[in-house]
Scaffold this active site. Structure first.
Site, short mmCIF file in Angstrom:
data_model
loop_
_atom_site.label_atom_id
_atom_site.label_comp_id
_atom_site.label_asym_id
_atom_site.label_seq_id
_atom_site.Cartn_x
_atom_site.Cartn_y
_atom_site.Cartn_z
N LYS A 16 0.84 -1.21 0.00
CA LYS A 16 0.00 0.00 0.00
C LYS A 16 0.87 1.25 0.00
CE LYS A 16 -1.81 -1.52 3.84
NZ LYS A 16 -1.28 -2.89 3.91
N GLY A 40 3.18 -0.72 8.87
CA GLY A 40 4.54 -0.41 8.41
C GLY A 40 4.46 -0.29 6.91
N HIS A 41 4.50 0.92 6.40
CA HIS A 41 4.33 1.16 4.97
C HIS A 41 5.66 1.59 4.36
CE1 HIS A 41 -0.29 1.85 5.50
NE2 HIS A 41 0.13 0.70 5.94
N GLN A 223 -3.24 -2.16 7.37
CA GLN A 223 -3.56 -3.59 7.52
C GLN A 223 -4.21 -4.12 6.23
OE1 GLN A 223 -4.62 -1.47 10.54
NE2 GLN A 223 -2.45 -1.80 10.83
P1 GDP Z 1 2.28 -2.11 3.11
O1 GDP Z 1 2.18 -2.34 4.57
O2 GDP Z 1 1.07 -2.60 2.37
O3 GDP Z 1 2.61 -0.70 2.75
O4 GDP Z 1 3.49 -3.03 2.60
P2 GDP Z 1 4.95 -3.15 3.29
O5 GDP Z 1 5.69 -1.92 3.03
O6 GDP Z 1 4.82 -3.60 4.71
O7 GDP Z 1 5.54 -4.38 2.50
C1 GDP Z 1 5.59 -4.37 1.12
C2 GDP Z 1 7.04 -4.60 0.69
O8 GDP Z 1 7.04 -4.85 -0.69
C3 GDP Z 1 7.95 -3.39 0.87
O9 GDP Z 1 9.22 -3.86 1.19
C4 GDP Z 1 7.93 -2.72 -0.49
O10 GDP Z 1 9.11 -1.96 -0.75
C5 GDP Z 1 7.86 -3.92 -1.38
N1 GDP Z 1 7.20 -3.75 -2.66
C6 GDP Z 1 6.09 -3.04 -2.98
N2 GDP Z 1 5.75 -3.26 -4.27
C7 GDP Z 1 6.67 -4.11 -4.76
C8 GDP Z 1 6.85 -4.73 -6.04
O11 GDP Z 1 6.06 -4.55 -6.96
N3 GDP Z 1 7.91 -5.56 -6.17
C9 GDP Z 1 8.78 -5.81 -5.17
N4 GDP Z 1 9.78 -6.63 -5.40
N5 GDP Z 1 8.64 -5.25 -3.97
C10 GDP Z 1 7.59 -4.43 -3.76
P1 IMO Z 2 0.25 -2.83 7.28
O1 IMO Z 2 -0.53 -1.54 7.30
C1 IMO Z 2 0.46 -7.01 8.47
C2 IMO Z 2 -1.36 -8.09 12.29
C3 IMO Z 2 -0.42 -8.52 13.39
C4 IMO Z 2 -1.30 -9.50 14.13
C5 IMO Z 2 -2.67 -8.86 14.05
C6 IMO Z 2 -3.06 -8.04 15.28
O2 IMO Z 2 1.72 -2.68 7.30
O3 IMO Z 2 -0.26 -3.74 6.22
P2 IMO Z 2 -2.30 -5.68 16.24
O4 IMO Z 2 -0.96 -5.18 16.66
O5 IMO Z 2 -2.96 -4.90 15.16
O6 IMO Z 2 -3.23 -5.89 17.40
O7 IMO Z 2 -2.01 -7.16 15.64
O8 IMO Z 2 -2.63 -8.00 12.92
N1 IMO Z 2 -1.07 -6.77 11.70
C7 IMO Z 2 -0.52 -6.61 10.50
N2 IMO Z 2 -0.04 -7.50 9.61
N3 IMO Z 2 0.48 -5.70 8.17
C8 IMO Z 2 -0.01 -4.79 9.02
O9 IMO Z 2 -0.10 -3.48 8.71
C9 IMO Z 2 -0.51 -5.22 10.28
N4 IMO Z 2 -1.03 -4.59 11.34
C10 IMO Z 2 -1.39 -5.55 12.20
O10 IMO Z 2 0.74 -9.13 12.87
O11 IMO Z 2 -1.35 -10.72 13.42
MG MG Z 3 3.28 -3.23 6.10
#
Ligand code: GDP
Ligand code: IMO
Ligand code: MG
Length: 435
Positions: A16, A40-41, A223
């Site tokens: 996202k 964690g974005h 999430q």
């Molecule tokens: P979010 O929580 O939905 O914002 O996703 P996260 O940041 O936690 O995890 C997504 C991971 O995928 C991050 O390390 C991004 O840098 C990476 N990512 C996003 N889009 C792509 C993609 O198209 N290809 C690859 N290889 N990595 C990606």
């Molecule tokens: P983003 O926005 C992935 C999961 C936790 C746990 C459950 C409950 O980066 O996609 P909490 O601390 O919310 O009470 O935990 O939800 N969880 C996520 N898993 N991405 C997240 O956020 C999450 N936020 C919470 O690992 O299973």
């Molecule tokens: Mg994340």
């Protein structure tokens, strides 16, 4: 001009952050509406690589106002640290607004989160330990502290006399912990209030004004849909709604104002924490996907559980969110695999089912029914046009699109903004009619 909600369609971490950062260049406002610093974005752009927890991914946009909506629970210490880090790296954070109605994570929420997880013993949810559940519980039982309270010392003291006593009683009598001092909590949170006061606003009003001016508003989900407390794998869920409906409540926008709902899906599945995941691969293939995709949590560093794309869960996600289009991320992670699978149904007690069961224990017993696809076994991160993707990749994508049951607008083939294929180039300007 559209109001777009971009949300995680699976179990979180779908990418996202990348998608919102990219779209934010064409938005006037980017609003986080749920969760807290459990999110964690990851954003990779010309400023560098960032793991954002509370600050909206629109903060890097040269024009957008970044808003932390009323539906977010805010840990002020984490937010201040995040802002300081962004500033150190040259990011302007002056265009940030925080809802006066957003609830505040207090120290006892974090303590209670840990005590509750310990008490669940073998049945722990695997929360992020950030105090999210207890903060939303306090909101529901009306023991919460809101941003509007921490900017007024007297109001905060009065609020704490009730809510701290309540939480201290639980901590001491149920968990045998020491009580927290009202004076200490009060002075710590007054300090946060002073530092954050310039950002605290009636953000729902700001949104209303932006919409009235015809500006582009992007709501950033946290999430994923399958972590929703109502529709997710309860009790293995989070505590606020990551759904499109949650976007309306958590940002303060009426449903009649929403033009598009963008579902962000990974090209496979991951999950972090406990709870059922029918397509999880507890074998070398799961390990391979984890390593190929560097699938380790942005917030906690935990290894993510990896598996094939779950079409049953995806279709369910489209149904409850009303996606007008989908972004498929991380297609490149599958580049080297000789063959791929998509789960199209579950087998439960000898029956084939195509719906997502309500009970986590039923879901735990579901076996995936797969369709298999040849891999493309060639790198795709440099491709920018959909019709240039290898035939096998397009075949895989076409089946995903059919299963998800909404058109694909974006395909992400790498972490950086430019590593994106726009299948619908006018995504940000055209209001899309609901299916
Ligand atoms: P979010 O929580 O939905 O914002 O996703 P996260 O940041 O936690 O995890 C997504 C991971 O995928 C991050 O390390 C991004 O840098 C990476 N990512 C996003 N889009 C792509 C993609 O198209 N290809 C690859 N290889 N990595 C990606
Ligand atoms: P983003 O926005 C992935 C999961 C936790 C746990 C459950 C409950 O980066 O996609 P909490 O601390 O919310 O009470 O935990 O939800 N969880 C996520 N898993 N991405 C997240 O956020 C999450 N936020 C919470 O690992 O299973
Ligand atoms: Mg994340």
């Amino acid at each position: 001009m559209p109001v777009i909600i971009a949300i995680g369609a699976q179990w979180g971490d779908e990418g996202k952050g990348k998608i919102v950062d990219m779209l934010a260049e064409r938005a006037d406002m980017v609003v986080r509406f749920s969760g807290g610093d459990n999110a964690g974005h990851t954003v990779v752009n010309s400023f560098g690589e960032f793991g954002l927890h509370l600050v909206p991914s629109g903060i890097f946009s040269s024009r957008a106002l970044a808003v932390i909506g009323n539906g977010v629970v805010v840990n002020p210490a984490v937010l201040l640290q995040e802002l300081a880090k962004l500033n150190e790296r040259g990011v302007d954070t002056s265009r940030l607004a925080i809802s006066d109605r957003a609830h505040v994570i207090m120290p006892y929420h974090i303590m209670l989160d840990k005590f509750q997880e310990q008490a669940r013993a073998g049945k722990a949810i695997g929360t992020t330990g950030k105090g999210i559940g207890p903060a939303f519980a306090d909101k529901a039982t009306r023991h919460g502290v809101r941003m509007v309270d921490i900017i007024d010392s007297e109001r905060l003291r009065e609020r704490l006399t009730t809510v701290l006593e309540y939480n201290n009683t639980i901590m001491t009598r149920v968990y045998g912990a020491s009580p927290l001092s009202l004076e200490e909590v009060h002075s710590e949170y007054c300090r946060y209030g002073e530092q954050l006061a310039p950002y605290i606003r009636d953000t729902s009003l700001l949104l209303d004004e932006a919409i009235a001016r015809g500006q582009v508003v992007l709501l950033e989900g946290a999430q994923g849909a399958l972590l929703d407390p109502d529709f997710g794998t309860y009790p293995f869920t989070t505590s606020s709604s990551p759904l499109s409906g949650g976007g309306c409540l958590g940002a303060g926008v009426p449903p009649t104002r929403i033009n598009q709902v963008l579902g962000v899906f990974k090209a496979y599945c991951t999950r972090v924490g406990g709870g059922p995941m029918p397509t999880e691969l507890k074998n070398e293939m799961g390990q391979a996907i984890r390593e190929l995709g560097h699938e380790y949590g942005t917030t906690t560093g935990r290894p993510r559980r990896c598996g094939w794309f779950d079409g049953v869960a995806a279709r369910f996600s489209t149904r409850i969110n009303g996606f007008t289009s989908a972004a498929i991320t991380r297609l490149d992670v599958l580049d080297t695999l000789p063959s791929l699978k998509i789960c199209i149904a579950y087998r439960l007690d000898g029956q084939i089912i195509e719906h997502f069961p309500a009970s986590a224990t039923d879901l735990e017993r579901c076996e995936p029914v797969y369709e298999e696809f040849p891999g493309w076994q060639t790198p795709i991160s440099d491709i920018r046009r959909y019709d240039r993707l290898p035939v096998a990749a397009r075949r895989y994508m076409a089946r995903l699109e059919e299963i998800i049951n909404c058109p694909v607008s974006l395909v992400s083939v790498g972490t950086r903004r430019e590593e994106t294929i726009y299948k619908m180039p006018d995504l940000m300007t055209q209001p899309v009619t609901q299916r």
